[in-house]
Design a protein around this motif. Sequence first.
Motif, mmCIF file in Angstrom:
data_model
loop_
_atom_site.group_PDB
_atom_site.id
_atom_site.type_symbol
_atom_site.label_atom_id
_atom_site.label_comp_id
_atom_site.label_asym_id
_atom_site.label_seq_id
_atom_site.Cartn_x
_atom_site.Cartn_y
_atom_site.Cartn_z
ATOM 1 N N ARG A 18 -6.871 -38.473 0.370
ATOM 2 C CA ARG A 18 -7.403 -37.743 -1.170
ATOM 3 C C ARG A 18 -6.457 -37.595 -2.314
ATOM 4 O O ARG A 18 -6.726 -38.016 -3.228
ATOM 5 C CB ARG A 18 -8.327 -36.398 -1.138
ATOM 6 C CG ARG A 18 -9.645 -36.632 -0.151
ATOM 7 C CD ARG A 18 -10.461 -37.906 -0.635
ATOM 8 N NE ARG A 18 -10.895 -37.498 -1.996
ATOM 9 C CZ ARG A 18 -11.685 -36.460 -2.523
ATOM 10 N NH1 ARG A 18 -12.321 -35.802 -1.799
ATOM 11 N NH2 ARG A 18 -12.355 -36.651 -3.903
ATOM 12 N N LYS A 19 -5.396 -37.022 -1.935
ATOM 13 C CA LYS A 19 -4.295 -36.758 -2.854
ATOM 14 C C LYS A 19 -2.858 -37.174 -2.040
ATOM 15 O O LYS A 19 -2.735 -36.737 -1.061
ATOM 16 C CB LYS A 19 -4.160 -35.500 -3.400
ATOM 17 C CG LYS A 19 -3.114 -35.137 -4.647
ATOM 18 C CD LYS A 19 -3.579 -33.928 -5.360
ATOM 19 C CE LYS A 19 -2.526 -33.880 -6.512
ATOM 20 N NZ LYS A 19 -2.658 -32.298 -7.045
ATOM 21 N N SER A 44 -7.426 -50.610 -6.313
ATOM 22 C CA SER A 44 -8.125 -50.205 -7.311
ATOM 23 C C SER A 44 -8.985 -51.435 -8.022
ATOM 24 O O SER A 44 -10.100 -51.325 -8.153
ATOM 25 C CB SER A 44 -7.243 -49.908 -8.423
ATOM 26 O OG SER A 44 -7.732 -49.401 -9.825
ATOM 27 N N PRO A 49 -11.750 -45.980 -6.526
ATOM 28 C CA PRO A 49 -11.667 -45.321 -7.525
ATOM 29 C C PRO A 49 -10.257 -44.123 -7.669
ATOM 30 O O PRO A 49 -10.095 -43.051 -7.292
ATOM 31 C CB PRO A 49 -12.642 -44.251 -7.914
ATOM 32 C CG PRO A 49 -13.240 -43.978 -6.521
ATOM 33 C CD PRO A 49 -12.785 -45.197 -5.777
ATOM 34 N N LEU A 50 -9.041 -44.836 -8.015
ATOM 35 C CA LEU A 50 -7.856 -44.100 -7.994
ATOM 36 C C LEU A 50 -7.594 -43.625 -9.257
ATOM 37 O O LEU A 50 -7.922 -44.130 -10.349
ATOM 38 C CB LEU A 50 -6.668 -45.189 -7.386
ATOM 39 C CG LEU A 50 -6.666 -45.578 -6.178
ATOM 40 C CD1 LEU A 50 -5.633 -46.571 -5.901
ATOM 41 C CD2 LEU A 50 -6.775 -44.285 -4.961
ATOM 42 N N TYR A 51 -6.895 -41.985 -9.419
ATOM 43 C CA TYR A 51 -6.452 -41.494 -10.445
ATOM 44 C C TYR A 51 -5.142 -41.261 -10.512
ATOM 45 O O TYR A 51 -4.730 -40.511 -9.460
ATOM 46 C CB TYR A 51 -7.486 -40.394 -10.752
ATOM 47 C CG TYR A 51 -7.015 -39.395 -12.086
ATOM 48 C CD1 TYR A 51 -7.215 -40.038 -13.278
ATOM 49 C CD2 TYR A 51 -6.445 -38.291 -11.712
ATOM 50 C CE1 TYR A 51 -6.735 -39.146 -14.383
ATOM 51 C CE2 TYR A 51 -6.024 -37.305 -12.700
ATOM 52 C CZ TYR A 51 -6.324 -37.813 -14.210
ATOM 53 O OH TYR A 51 -5.767 -37.038 -15.012
ATOM 54 N N SER A 52 -4.380 -41.504 -11.360
ATOM 55 C CA SER A 52 -2.844 -41.139 -11.306
ATOM 56 C C SER A 52 -2.612 -40.075 -12.237
ATOM 57 O O SER A 52 -3.188 -39.711 -13.501
ATOM 58 C CB SER A 52 -2.160 -42.253 -11.664
ATOM 59 O OG SER A 52 -2.093 -42.796 -13.265
ATOM 60 N N GLU A 53 -1.727 -39.251 -11.765
ATOM 61 C CA GLU A 53 -1.193 -37.818 -12.508
ATOM 62 C C GLU A 53 0.093 -37.991 -12.682
ATOM 63 O O GLU A 53 1.054 -38.197 -11.792
ATOM 64 C CB GLU A 53 -1.561 -36.573 -11.706
ATOM 65 C CG GLU A 53 -3.142 -36.485 -11.599
ATOM 66 C CD GLU A 53 -3.294 -35.374 -10.685
ATOM 67 O OE1 GLU A 53 -2.815 -34.721 -9.849
ATOM 68 O OE2 GLU A 53 -4.496 -34.490 -10.961
ATOM 69 N N TYR A 60 -1.000 -39.716 -6.938
ATOM 70 C CA TYR A 60 -2.610 -40.480 -7.085
ATOM 71 C C TYR A 60 -3.278 -39.594 -6.478
ATOM 72 O O TYR A 60 -3.094 -38.566 -5.388
ATOM 73 C CB TYR A 60 -2.217 -41.828 -6.158
ATOM 74 C CG TYR A 60 -1.449 -42.717 -7.210
ATOM 75 C CD1 TYR A 60 -2.416 -43.482 -7.831
ATOM 76 C CD2 TYR A 60 -0.172 -42.994 -7.139
ATOM 77 C CE1 TYR A 60 -1.898 -44.516 -8.659
ATOM 78 C CE2 TYR A 60 0.330 -44.053 -7.941
ATOM 79 C CZ TYR A 60 -0.751 -44.879 -8.509
ATOM 80 O OH TYR A 60 -0.109 -45.724 -9.272
ATOM 81 N N GLN A 61 -4.394 -39.518 -6.863
ATOM 82 C CA GLN A 61 -5.783 -38.864 -6.289
ATOM 83 C C GLN A 61 -7.149 -39.835 -6.330
ATOM 84 O O GLN A 61 -7.208 -40.574 -7.081
ATOM 85 C CB GLN A 61 -6.139 -37.586 -7.124
ATOM 86 C CG GLN A 61 -7.216 -36.850 -6.677
ATOM 87 C CD GLN A 61 -7.305 -35.497 -7.658
ATOM 88 O OE1 GLN A 61 -6.287 -35.136 -8.444
ATOM 89 N NE2 GLN A 61 -8.538 -34.816 -7.266
ATOM 90 N N LEU A 63 -10.784 -40.276 -6.601
ATOM 91 C CA LEU A 63 -11.992 -39.490 -7.152
ATOM 92 C C LEU A 63 -13.007 -39.194 -6.264
ATOM 93 O O LEU A 63 -13.024 -39.738 -5.004
ATOM 94 C CB LEU A 63 -12.420 -40.154 -8.319
ATOM 95 C CG LEU A 63 -11.738 -40.404 -9.605
ATOM 96 C CD1 LEU A 63 -12.250 -41.427 -10.686
ATOM 97 C CD2 LEU A 63 -10.946 -39.233 -10.244
ATOM 98 N N ARG A 66 -15.484 -41.962 -4.125
ATOM 99 C CA ARG A 66 -14.330 -42.781 -3.502
ATOM 100 C C ARG A 66 -15.206 -43.841 -2.394
ATOM 101 O O ARG A 66 -16.364 -43.558 -2.120
ATOM 102 C CB ARG A 66 -13.359 -42.036 -2.414
ATOM 103 C CG ARG A 66 -13.987 -41.309 -1.283
ATOM 104 C CD ARG A 66 -13.085 -40.538 -0.756
ATOM 105 N NE ARG A 66 -13.341 -39.798 0.626
ATOM 106 C CZ ARG A 66 -14.200 -38.722 0.709
ATOM 107 N NH1 ARG A 66 -14.371 -38.044 -0.490
ATOM 108 N NH2 ARG A 66 -14.480 -38.214 1.853
#
Length: 315
Positions: A18-19, A44, A49-53, A60-61, A63, A66
């Motif tokens: 997940r993260k 992606s 559904p990847l989310y970058s911080e 990466y996380q 969502l 998924r």
Amino acid sequence: MSKSKRLMELMMTVNRMRKFTVRELADQFDVSSRTILRDLQELSELGVPLYSEVGPHGGYQVLKERILPPIAFSEEEAVAMFFASHALRHYLFLPFEAESSTALQKFYYYMPGDVRDRIDQMKNRVDFLTHTRRQKAESLGVLLDAAVDQRVVTVEYETKDGYTERSLQPVGIYASNGFWYCPAYCFLREDFRLFRCDRMQTVVYDTTGVEPRDHRHIHLGNWREYGAEKSVYTRMVVDLSREGVQRCESELCPVPHVDMQPDGSGRLDQSVPVSEILYFAKFFLGLGNEATVKEPQELVDCMKGILKKVMAKYD
């Protein structure tokens, strides 16, 4: 490791973690960070559904929505899965109505042509019928999420005396004879109660500060046991014909224990809450001569009272 195999294992890894950071994945797969970045870009594009911080604690996380990794089904397993979902179409309302429809479409679309042909031939040969009800039950998703997350909801509930607002902590939801039911802890009654979902006019998460109870150990299989101390029980004995046994086993929930006879008839002998006497009176009257209530006398008297009112209509 080939690229296709690495992408497959990478998809399963990010769904599980997940993260994560690029460095963590690069070390785990023994490739460069640049290779992992390219792989994540491909995932992606495939729909993960990847989310970058950004920042010192970034990464990466995945969502909440998924994508699950591919699962290999045999032909028979695929057909069984299709019809398990296909049977849900008889319910006008589901807690995952849109999702079940799109999942079924995807499942069918990506099957080999000969398997689709077999399913098409089977559609008119097998079905799982249930009562089709017109009553709405639009808050099933909220009730199910509240049960899983141990949250309190505020419900405007329809009773025979009008509408009442209650704070409930749902145990879960289940379907029976075309109706959806929700056992829940009622903070008004300070006890567990069973509610019809179609009688819930509105269901929203509580905003008044009612503290949820720790009910993680309570589920659909045992919730009645936790209200037993505050409920008055009585013994109910009913002789049933063969058809009466079948009706009881198919329509009563939970399914009662019936002592069966060789000819298919039986005797129902169990403890029931006194508060449900009216419910059982109406049910056994509906069975007509297929059921003979022996006790309690309160149940017999209740049935006689109902019959008396019905007879008065036709005097």
